[in-house]
Design a protein around this motif. Structure first.
Motif, short mmCIF file in Angstrom:
data_model
loop_
_atom_site.label_atom_id
_atom_site.label_comp_id
_atom_site.label_asym_id
_atom_site.label_seq_id
_atom_site.Cartn_x
_atom_site.Cartn_y
_atom_site.Cartn_z
N LEU A 162 9.31 11.74 -9.50
CA LEU A 162 8.87 10.42 -9.07
C LEU A 162 9.70 9.93 -7.88
O LEU A 162 9.16 9.39 -6.91
N VAL A 163 11.01 10.16 -7.94
CA VAL A 163 11.87 9.77 -6.82
C VAL A 163 11.51 10.56 -5.57
O VAL A 163 11.46 10.02 -4.45
N ALA A 164 11.23 11.86 -5.73
CA ALA A 164 10.85 12.69 -4.59
C ALA A 164 9.53 12.22 -3.98
O ALA A 164 9.38 12.20 -2.75
N LEU A 165 8.58 11.83 -4.81
CA LEU A 165 7.30 11.31 -4.31
C LEU A 165 7.52 10.03 -3.52
O LEU A 165 6.94 9.83 -2.45
N ALA A 166 8.37 9.15 -4.05
CA ALA A 166 8.67 7.90 -3.35
C ALA A 166 9.30 8.18 -1.99
O ALA A 166 8.97 7.54 -0.99
N ALA A 167 10.22 9.15 -1.95
CA ALA A 167 10.86 9.50 -0.68
C ALA A 167 9.85 10.07 0.31
O ALA A 167 9.87 9.72 1.50
N ALA A 168 8.95 10.92 -0.16
CA ALA A 168 7.95 11.52 0.73
C ALA A 168 7.04 10.47 1.34
O ALA A 168 6.73 10.50 2.54
N LEU A 169 6.59 9.51 0.53
CA LEU A 169 5.74 8.44 1.06
C LEU A 169 6.49 7.60 2.08
O LEU A 169 5.93 7.18 3.10
N ASN A 170 7.78 7.35 1.81
CA ASN A 170 8.56 6.53 2.73
C ASN A 170 8.81 7.22 4.06
O ASN A 170 8.87 6.57 5.11
N VAL A 171 8.96 8.54 4.04
CA VAL A 171 9.14 9.28 5.28
C VAL A 171 7.89 9.17 6.15
O VAL A 171 7.97 9.13 7.38
N ARG A 172 6.72 9.07 5.52
CA ARG A 172 5.47 8.96 6.27
C ARG A 172 5.35 7.63 7.00
O ARG A 172 4.60 7.52 7.97
N GLY A 173 6.02 6.58 6.53
CA GLY A 173 5.99 5.31 7.25
C GLY A 173 5.74 4.12 6.36
O GLY A 173 5.22 4.23 5.25
N VAL A 174 6.13 2.94 6.87
CA VAL A 174 6.02 1.72 6.09
C VAL A 174 4.55 1.35 5.85
O VAL A 174 4.22 0.72 4.83
N ASP A 175 3.65 1.73 6.77
CA ASP A 175 2.23 1.43 6.56
C ASP A 175 1.69 2.17 5.35
O ASP A 175 0.87 1.63 4.59
N VAL A 176 2.12 3.41 5.16
CA VAL A 176 1.68 4.18 4.00
C VAL A 176 2.19 3.53 2.71
O VAL A 176 1.45 3.38 1.73
N VAL A 177 3.46 3.13 2.72
CA VAL A 177 4.03 2.47 1.54
C VAL A 177 3.31 1.16 1.26
O VAL A 177 2.98 0.83 0.12
N GLY A 178 3.03 0.38 2.33
CA GLY A 178 2.34 -0.89 2.15
C GLY A 178 0.94 -0.71 1.59
O GLY A 178 0.53 -1.46 0.69
N SER A 179 0.21 0.27 2.10
CA SER A 179 -1.14 0.51 1.60
C SER A 179 -1.10 0.95 0.14
O SER A 179 -1.91 0.49 -0.69
N ALA A 180 -0.17 1.86 -0.20
CA ALA A 180 -0.05 2.30 -1.58
C ALA A 180 0.32 1.15 -2.49
O ALA A 180 -0.21 1.01 -3.60
N ALA A 181 1.23 0.29 -2.03
CA ALA A 181 1.66 -0.84 -2.85
C ALA A 181 0.50 -1.80 -3.09
O ALA A 181 0.36 -2.37 -4.18
N GLY A 182 -0.37 -1.99 -2.07
CA GLY A 182 -1.51 -2.87 -2.25
C GLY A 182 -2.48 -2.36 -3.30
O GLY A 182 -2.97 -3.12 -4.14
N VAL A 183 -2.74 -1.05 -3.28
CA VAL A 183 -3.63 -0.46 -4.27
C VAL A 183 -3.01 -0.55 -5.66
O VAL A 183 -3.68 -0.93 -6.64
N LEU A 184 -1.73 -0.22 -5.76
CA LEU A 184 -1.06 -0.27 -7.06
C LEU A 184 -1.01 -1.70 -7.58
O LEU A 184 -1.11 -1.93 -8.80
N MET A 185 -0.83 -2.68 -6.69
CA MET A 185 -0.81 -4.08 -7.11
C MET A 185 -2.11 -4.46 -7.81
O MET A 185 -2.13 -5.10 -8.86
N LEU A 186 -3.22 -4.02 -7.21
CA LEU A 186 -4.52 -4.33 -7.80
C LEU A 186 -4.67 -3.64 -9.16
O LEU A 186 -5.14 -4.26 -10.13
N LEU A 187 -4.28 -2.37 -9.25
CA LEU A 187 -4.40 -1.64 -10.51
C LEU A 187 -3.53 -2.25 -11.60
O LEU A 187 -3.89 -2.24 -12.78
#
Length: 396
Positions: A162-187
């Motif tokens: 889980l920590v590795a997945l979080a790191a990989a998403l963060n390396v891709r950029g803050v937009d990716v993290v923000g989009s993922a957070a928005g989807v997870l917020m809704l779920l």
């Protein structure tokens, strides 16, 4: 969930209304103002450096680094505890349902279905304390961090992944993290909105019992008060982390106040409404423990709502981890830029422009902490460091 047997229904609801006003709102105002005034990567590290000088800034940065690592380590523990319970303790739902008040399921199931279509997105941070304990809160250590043998190894591997997945998403950029957070917020939000509607459709609410201010129901002793306040404050902190990405946000002057106040309103709503609805509908609040919300869902809306609440609680752990790792890695970048840490941590990814070295170092510390620390110890130490840092930020 844990604060209900500690402080009783009335004090629990009051704390989740008062704490955002006196604890969250001041930090929100500080963050919004300084993020607009100094829209630079580094947030609170830069603020204290500009206002108070190098030494206070170093102390603030180190306190925040410790706080962030400890805080991030909590969510893999909570997630694996949920998985552990889902695999081994499904029978607890039936046991709780049998002891809860008898409620017709036809109306509540319809309410739960309607909620899935009608609920708006609330805040992803609103379920950090949901975890899968049985009725004995002390069993958390065994479930989340101390399982032995092959089972313990499997849970540890899940936490690291889980920590590795979080790191990989963060390396891709803050937009990716923000989009993922928005989807997870809704779920995360929809099942709790369904819980509120299911409780509203249930007959004979017990509002007088839920709002009983009798002090005999409040925490008994300093240790109980400490645990109660620690959990409440932990659930209501973290707004200052948004300042870490000020340099990567378009139009911060308008974006920051709107986003922070929206998060404030939505997260407070997602705390208070499900708790109030559950307390007014069901008995046995003295038996509440981490993992109770899914069991309440089973009583009010059947197995579907129980599964949705369990999934929402687990998903929220991932969402909060992704965002905190994003913001705290920017703190490491700022510390490297200010020569508080080795300059190598300031290296950016050649393609994505993200602080990849800081993200990887941060994730390594989080993985180590989540494999070695107990949940209660990490939580209390995290709040200790956060309080010290919050004082310096307000001074700045």
């Amino acid at each position: 969930e844990e604060i209900v047997p500690l402080g009783g229904p009335f004090l629990s609801l009051a704390a989740l209304v008062i704490a955002p006003a006196v604890w969250s709102a001041p930090m929100l105002l500080v963050t919004a103002e300084l993020s607009v005034a100094l829209p630079r990567a580094g947030g609170y590290v830069v603020w204290v450096e500009e206002a108070l000088g190098a030494m206070p800034s170093l102390l603030n940065a180190m306190a925040n680094l410790a706080c962030s690592v400890l805080d991030c380590s909590l969510y893999p523990l909570l997630l694996t505890a949920y998985l552990h319970k889902a695999l081994l303790y499904d029978a607890s739902s039936a046991a709780y349902s049998a002891s809860a008040a008898s409620i017709p399921t036809n109306a509540t199931t319809a309410a739960a279905t309607a909620a899935a279509a009608a609920a708006s997105a609330l805040a992803a941070a609103a379920e950090p304390s949901s975890d899968p304990l049985a009725a004995d809160p002390s069993s958390f250590e065994a479930e989340a961090g101390s399982a032995g043998g092959a089972e313990g190894v499997a849970l540890a591997v899940v936490r690291v992944l889980l920590v590795a997945l979080a790191a990989a998403l963060n390396v891709r950029g803050v937009d990716v993290v923000g989009s993922a957070a928005g989807v997870l917020m809704l779920l995360v939000s929809l099942p709790f909105a369904a819980l509120v509607l299911a409780a509203a459709a249930a007959p004979h609410p017990h509002w007088a019992k839920a709002l009983d201010p009798n002090p005999r129901l409040w925490p008994s002793g300093r240790e109980a008060w400490f645990s109660f306040l620690c959990i409440v404050l932990w659930n209501c902190c973290g707004y200052d982390s948004a300042g870490m990405v000020a340099a990567e946000v378009r139009s911060p002057r308008s974006s920051f106040p709107r986003a922070l106040w929206g998060a404030f309103a939505l997260s407070t709503t997602l705390y208070v409404l499900p708790l109030a609805a559950a307390l007014a509908t069901l008995d046995h609040w003295e038996q509440w423990a981490p993992g109770t919300y899914p069991l309440l869902g089973a009583s009010l809306g059947g197995g579907g709502l129980e599964a949705a609440l369990t999934a929402a609680s687990a998903v929220s752990m991932a969402g909060v981890l992704f965002t905190i790792l994003c913001t705290s890695s920017r703190a490491l970048l700022a510390m490297a830029t200010l020569r508080m840490l080795p300059p190598a941590l300031g290296r950016l990814h050649p393609r994505f422009g993200t602080p990849a070295a800081a993200i990887c170092a941060n994730a390594s510390l989080v993985a180590l902490a989540t494999l070695t620390l107990r949940f209660d110890d990490a939580l209390q130490l995290s709040m200790l460091f956060y309080c010290g840092s919050a004082g310096l930020q307000c001074a700045a």
